[in-house]
Design a protein around this motif. Structure first.
Motif, PDB file in Angstrom:
ATOM      1  N   SER A  13      -6.205 -44.971 -47.162  1.00  0.00           N
ATOM      2  CA  SER A  13      -7.593 -44.558 -46.142  1.00  0.00           C
ATOM      3  C   SER A  13      -9.003 -43.991 -47.030  1.00  0.00           C
ATOM      4  O   SER A  13     -10.583 -44.346 -46.358  1.00  0.00           O
ATOM      5  N   LEU A  14      -8.809 -43.668 -48.382  1.00  0.00           N
ATOM      6  CA  LEU A  14     -10.107 -43.632 -49.088  1.00  0.00           C
ATOM      7  C   LEU A  14     -10.604 -44.538 -49.408  1.00  0.00           C
ATOM      8  O   LEU A  14     -11.741 -44.472 -49.285  1.00  0.00           O
ATOM      9  N   ILE A  15      -9.692 -45.606 -49.950  1.00  0.00           N
ATOM     10  CA  ILE A  15     -10.411 -47.179 -50.339  1.00  0.00           C
ATOM     11  C   ILE A  15     -11.487 -47.189 -49.512  1.00  0.00           C
ATOM     12  O   ILE A  15     -12.793 -47.983 -49.039  1.00  0.00           O
ATOM     13  N   ASN A  16     -11.122 -47.024 -47.436  1.00  0.00           N
ATOM     14  CA  ASN A  16     -12.057 -47.870 -46.753  1.00  0.00           C
ATOM     15  C   ASN A  16     -12.688 -46.729 -46.534  1.00  0.00           C
ATOM     16  O   ASN A  16     -14.119 -46.898 -45.616  1.00  0.00           O
ATOM     17  N   SER A  17     -12.779 -45.958 -46.288  1.00  0.00           N
ATOM     18  CA  SER A  17     -13.960 -44.135 -46.279  1.00  0.00           C
ATOM     19  C   SER A  17     -14.846 -44.347 -47.350  1.00  0.00           C
ATOM     20  O   SER A  17     -16.082 -44.170 -46.827  1.00  0.00           O
ATOM     21  N   VAL A  18     -14.511 -44.872 -48.613  1.00  0.00           N
ATOM     22  CA  VAL A  18     -16.268 -44.817 -49.468  1.00  0.00           C
ATOM     23  C   VAL A  18     -16.206 -46.000 -49.811  1.00  0.00           C
ATOM     24  O   VAL A  18     -15.787 -46.708 -50.417  1.00  0.00           O
ATOM     25  N   SER A  19     -18.064 -46.296 -49.497  1.00  0.00           N
ATOM     26  CA  SER A  19     -18.563 -47.339 -50.018  1.00  0.00           C
ATOM     27  C   SER A  19     -18.135 -47.092 -50.969  1.00  0.00           C
ATOM     28  O   SER A  19     -19.239 -46.349 -52.113  1.00  0.00           O
ATOM     29  N   PHE A  20     -18.661 -49.075 -51.865  1.00  0.00           N
ATOM     30  CA  PHE A  20     -19.032 -48.764 -52.740  1.00  0.00           C
ATOM     31  C   PHE A  20     -21.034 -48.558 -53.247  1.00  0.00           C
ATOM     32  O   PHE A  20     -20.875 -47.677 -54.726  1.00  0.00           O
ATOM     33  N   GLU A  21     -21.441 -48.363 -52.434  1.00  0.00           N
ATOM     34  CA  GLU A  21     -23.140 -47.942 -52.837  1.00  0.00           C
ATOM     35  C   GLU A  21     -22.765 -46.294 -52.083  1.00  0.00           C
ATOM     36  O   GLU A  21     -23.584 -45.947 -52.979  1.00  0.00           O
ATOM     37  N   ASP A  22     -21.427 -45.889 -52.081  1.00  0.00           N
ATOM     38  CA  ASP A  22     -21.449 -44.443 -52.146  1.00  0.00           C
ATOM     39  C   ASP A  22     -21.241 -43.590 -52.904  1.00  0.00           C
ATOM     40  O   ASP A  22     -22.077 -42.710 -53.413  1.00  0.00           O
ATOM     41  N   ILE A  23     -20.437 -44.772 -53.456  1.00  0.00           N
ATOM     42  CA  ILE A  23     -20.136 -44.190 -55.224  1.00  0.00           C
ATOM     43  C   ILE A  23     -21.356 -44.301 -55.811  1.00  0.00           C
ATOM     44  O   ILE A  23     -21.714 -43.840 -56.900  1.00  0.00           O
ATOM     45  N   LEU A  24     -21.921 -45.629 -55.865  1.00  0.00           N
ATOM     46  CA  LEU A  24     -23.138 -45.624 -56.509  1.00  0.00           C
ATOM     47  C   LEU A  24     -23.919 -45.117 -56.474  1.00  0.00           C
ATOM     48  O   LEU A  24     -25.310 -44.180 -57.780  1.00  0.00           O
ATOM     49  N   ALA A  25     -24.417 -44.141 -55.361  1.00  0.00           N
ATOM     50  CA  ALA A  25     -25.878 -43.212 -55.197  1.00  0.00           C
ATOM     51  C   ALA A  25     -24.591 -41.964 -55.590  1.00  0.00           C
ATOM     52  O   ALA A  25     -26.725 -41.262 -56.282  1.00  0.00           O
ATOM     53  N   SER A  26     -23.863 -41.315 -56.015  1.00  0.00           N
ATOM     54  CA  SER A  26     -23.210 -40.701 -56.409  1.00  0.00           C
ATOM     55  C   SER A  26     -23.178 -40.423 -57.788  1.00  0.00           C
ATOM     56  O   SER A  26     -22.111 -39.540 -58.575  1.00  0.00           O
ATOM     57  N   LEU A  27     -23.027 -41.891 -58.416  1.00  0.00           N
ATOM     58  CA  LEU A  27     -23.109 -41.502 -59.686  1.00  0.00           C
ATOM     59  C   LEU A  27     -23.690 -40.382 -60.621  1.00  0.00           C
ATOM     60  O   LEU A  27     -25.600 -39.900 -60.857  1.00  0.00           O
ATOM     61  N   PRO A  28     -22.959 -39.699 -61.816  1.00  0.00           N
ATOM     62  CA  PRO A  28     -24.518 -38.269 -62.452  1.00  0.00           C
ATOM     63  C   PRO A  28     -24.714 -39.346 -63.210  1.00  0.00           C
ATOM     64  O   PRO A  28     -24.809 -40.483 -63.806  1.00  0.00           O
ATOM     65  N   GLY A  29     -26.207 -39.030 -63.559  1.00  0.00           N
ATOM     66  CA  GLY A  29     -27.128 -39.241 -64.631  1.00  0.00           C
ATOM     67  C   GLY A  29     -27.439 -39.761 -63.583  1.00  0.00           C
ATOM     68  O   GLY A  29     -27.632 -39.965 -62.267  1.00  0.00           O
ATOM     69  N   HIS A  30     -29.048 -40.870 -64.386  1.00  0.00           N
ATOM     70  CA  HIS A  30     -30.141 -41.186 -63.248  1.00  0.00           C
ATOM     71  C   HIS A  30     -29.690 -43.054 -63.401  1.00  0.00           C
ATOM     72  O   HIS A  30     -29.401 -43.637 -64.722  1.00  0.00           O
ATOM     73  N   VAL A  31     -29.202 -43.522 -62.162  1.00  0.00           N
ATOM     74  CA  VAL A  31     -28.719 -45.118 -62.271  1.00  0.00           C
ATOM     75  C   VAL A  31     -29.907 -45.963 -61.628  1.00  0.00           C
ATOM     76  O   VAL A  31     -30.684 -44.982 -60.320  1.00  0.00           O
ATOM     77  N   TYR A  32     -30.503 -47.062 -61.660  1.00  0.00           N
ATOM     78  CA  TYR A  32     -31.335 -47.427 -60.973  1.00  0.00           C
ATOM     79  C   TYR A  32     -31.718 -48.948 -61.670  1.00  0.00           C
ATOM     80  O   TYR A  32     -30.592 -49.312 -62.810  1.00  0.00           O
ATOM     81  N   TRP A  33     -32.424 -49.824 -60.990  1.00  0.00           N
ATOM     82  CA  TRP A  33     -31.964 -51.283 -61.096  1.00  0.00           C
ATOM     83  C   TRP A  33     -33.622 -51.381 -60.211  1.00  0.00           C
ATOM     84  O   TRP A  33     -34.850 -50.979 -59.561  1.00  0.00           O
ATOM     85  N   LYS A  34     -34.177 -52.562 -60.855  1.00  0.00           N
ATOM     86  CA  LYS A  34     -35.641 -52.854 -60.954  1.00  0.00           C
ATOM     87  C   LYS A  34     -35.713 -54.150 -60.895  1.00  0.00           C
ATOM     88  O   LYS A  34     -34.824 -54.732 -60.953  1.00  0.00           O
ATOM     89  N   ASP A  35     -36.940 -54.590 -60.501  1.00  0.00           N
ATOM     90  CA  ASP A  35     -36.753 -56.094 -60.617  1.00  0.00           C
ATOM     91  C   ASP A  35     -37.625 -56.769 -61.462  1.00  0.00           C
ATOM     92  O   ASP A  35     -38.223 -55.922 -62.451  1.00  0.00           O
ATOM     93  N   ARG A  36     -38.071 -57.589 -61.822  1.00  0.00           N
ATOM     94  CA  ARG A  36     -39.014 -58.276 -63.117  1.00  0.00           C
ATOM     95  C   ARG A  36     -40.282 -57.698 -63.368  1.00  0.00           C
ATOM     96  O   ARG A  36     -40.651 -57.787 -63.994  1.00  0.00           O
ATOM     97  N   ASN A  37     -40.859 -56.881 -61.986  1.00  0.00           N
ATOM     98  CA  ASN A  37     -42.079 -56.244 -62.192  1.00  0.00           C
ATOM     99  C   ASN A  37     -42.173 -55.126 -62.220  1.00  0.00           C
ATOM    100  O   ASN A  37     -42.815 -54.482 -61.839  1.00  0.00           O
ATOM    101  N   GLY A  38     -40.750 -54.574 -62.957  1.00  0.00           N
ATOM    102  CA  GLY A  38     -40.332 -53.013 -62.518  1.00  0.00           C
ATOM    103  C   GLY A  38     -40.756 -52.845 -61.883  1.00  0.00           C
ATOM    104  O   GLY A  38     -40.867 -51.023 -60.960  1.00  0.00           O
ATOM    105  N   VAL A  39     -40.513 -53.134 -60.183  1.00  0.00           N
ATOM    106  CA  VAL A  39     -40.422 -52.481 -58.896  1.00  0.00           C
ATOM    107  C   VAL A  39     -39.055 -51.891 -58.439  1.00  0.00           C
ATOM    108  O   VAL A  39     -38.044 -53.039 -58.973  1.00  0.00           O
TER     109      VAL A  39
END
Ligand code: ADP
Length: 515
Positions: A13-39
């Motif tokens: 039930s835990l696997i179904n209730s927590v999305s990958f995006e939720d985990i990504l958003a809650s990761l400690p530290g600063h996580v970010y992704w950009k396109d080739r133009n730095g956007v």
């Protein structure tokens, strides 16, 4: 799927209730992704928070120029480009952050942007910096000269003392210098080069062999003074164990060396004086003995030819006194001779029974004159023939027995001889010289073996002597690896125990019986 690999109850039930995006958003530290133009294409909560945004989605479409850290935007862009151009992940320090950036690829493998994770390291940096400063301070004030060099013998650092004595303003000025740069610059070029080459040669050798070395180094310091250093040099290793340089610590021992030299000179002088004294005494021995022997024999001739009883008596006194004086002179000169090592150590076959008989013959008159019983005993198992120094043991026993008789007024003086050890053609004999005389106090037992040490002074008139006999006993026994031990109680007599090692001749017979 086996049972234990199936997600169970809560887990599924835990696997179904927590999305990958939720985990990504809650990761400690600063996580970010950009396109080739730095956007920015997305980030986690922490990154959004530090960017002053209420939620991660707000970052989409923005660049680093729109962020609170916009003043660093071009530096960040440069790092991002490097990742995307090389296609290789990079770890970079960006102001207070340590960032790991990896290229983002589409399904075709084309680089379409990057993914970054940044962790704040300013706290760690402070701790590291504080530790570094403490270490720097410790190294700076270390005593002696401390320095470290790279594999090419180029100095990479040193302590304050080294910098000061090298004539540098700060210890940082030593970086990049070589042994050559730290020498007295006004000396001839050739001498400078030679000195530097010697130092470099030693240092390279230590680094090549990889083993620490302690050595004395002679140098001309930048102020022109000559100095001797005691140095310990240790190779420096990297984490893989490769030698990457060396660290050295050197102490100025110039004063100590000078003191050693002076001491050596003084010793040589004293030895020369001692040799001169020995020669002088050898001459004096001859010069004294010859006329004295003349006086003695003339007095004896006159005494025997004189008929008048009074004159004969006086002449008897003269010859007696001359004899005593001659004996004493002989004793002193013999002692000096043995003290100077002039008596060679013998390693020859001899008859110990004969030695004991001789000693008994010599000592009997003295014992009789004091009404003492002289008992001489030799155990049956004592071998008759031994190899060793018969002169020394003869003198040792005569000295001990003379003392025993001298310091005993009534009773017995004894000499006994026994075998205490017999192995592999080697034996140890035990000689015991015993008397029933005045004895020796416990606290004087060591002192009597010292030169000129007597428990009663000769001017008191009770016992004559020079305090040389026991010193000679000890010396002679030391020289033949023997021992002397004393057991005594004041007023109850003394027992001297002498142990002496000998070799046994292959055939236990006299040399002249060999044929
Ligand atoms: P010397 O007998 O010529 O004085 P030694 O070195 O032979 O010199 O002896 C040192 C001193 O040790 C003697 O003066 C004496 O005081 C003490 N001593 C040595 N042997 C005996 C002994 N058997 N009994 C008592 N005292 C002794």
């Amino acid at each position: 799927m086996t049972d234990d690999k199936k997600p169970k109850g809560n887990t599924s039930s835990l696997i179904n209730s927590v999305s990958f995006e939720d985990i990504l958003a809650s990761l400690p530290g600063h996580v970010y992704w950009k396109d080739r133009n730095g956007v920015f294409l997305g980030c986690n909560f922490q990154q959004a928070k530090d960017a002053g945004l209420s939620e991660p989605a707000e970052i989409i479409g923005k660049t680093d120029n729109d962020m609170p850290w916009h003043s660093r935007a071009s530096e960040i862009r440069r790092n991002d480009r490097l990742v995307m151009e090389t296609g290789e992940a990079q770890t970079v320090e960006e102001f207070d952050y340590l960032s790991r950036k990896v290229p983002l690829r589409d399904k075709a493998g084309q680089i379409v942007g990057l993914l970054g994770v940044s962790i704040r390291i300013s706290e760690y940096k402070e701790v590291i910096e504080r530790d570094r400063q403490i270490l720097e301070e410790i190294v700076a004030i270390m005593p002696g000269h401390v320095y470290w060099k790279d594999r090419d013998c180029i100095l990479q650092g040193c302590n304050d003392q080294q910098a000061k004595d090298a004539g540098l303003r700060s210890r940082r000025d030593v970086v990049g210098k070589t042994a050559y740069d730290l020498l007295w610059q006004d000396q001839p070029e050739k001498a400078k080069r030679q000195q530097a080459e010697i130092t470099n040669h030693i240092d390279k050798d230590i680094m090549n062999v990889g083993i620490p070395k302690t050595l004395e180094e002679f140098v001309v310091l930048p102020d022109g003074s000559k100095a001797t250093f005691l140095s310990k040099k240790v190779p420096l290793h990297d984490k893989k164990g490769n030698v990457i340089g060396l660290v050295g610590i050197s102490f100025d021992i110039t004063d100590r060396k000078q003191a050693e030299k002076e001491l050596l000179k003084a010793k040589e002088k004293a030895e020369a004086a001692n040799t001169a004294k020995t020669e002088f005494l050898a001459n004096m021995r001859h010069d004294f003995r010859t006329p004295f022997s003349g006086i003695l024999s003339m007095a004896q001739i006159l005494e025997s030819s004189e008929t008048k009883s009074e004159k004969k008596e006086y002449l008897g006194y003269i010859s007696q006194s001359a004899k005593v004086l001659l004996d004493q002179l002989n004793e002193i000169f013999e002692f000096i001779q043995s003290e100077n090592g002039a008596l060679p150590i013998l390693d020859k076959q001899f008859d110990i029974h004969q030695v004991i008989n001789d000693i008994s013959d010599i000592m009997t008159p003295a014992a009789k004159s004091k009404n003492l019983l002289l008992e001489v005993h030799c155990d049956k198992d004592v071998p008759q023939f031994l190899i060793g120094d018969k002169i020394r043991i003869h003198r040792v026993l005569v000295n001990l027995l003379s003392n025993a008789i001298k310091f005993t007024e009534e009773g017995i003086v004894g000499l006994s001889l026994s075998l205490v050890k017999d192995s592999h053609n080697k034996v140890i004999l035990k000689y015991i010289v015993k008397d029933t005389g005045i004895g020796i106090p416990e606290n004087k037992k060591d002192a009597i073996f010292e030169r000129f040490n007597r428990l009663t002074s000769s001017y008191s008139g009770v016992y004559s002597g020079k305090g040389l006999g026991l010193r000679q006993v000890k010396r002679f026994l030391d020289e033949i690896n023997g021992e002397v031990h004393l057991k005594s109680k004041e007023g109850e007599g003394s027992t001297f125990i002498v142990l002496a090692p000998y070799k046994l001749p292959l055939l236990g017979c006299a040399e002249d019986e060999l044929e």
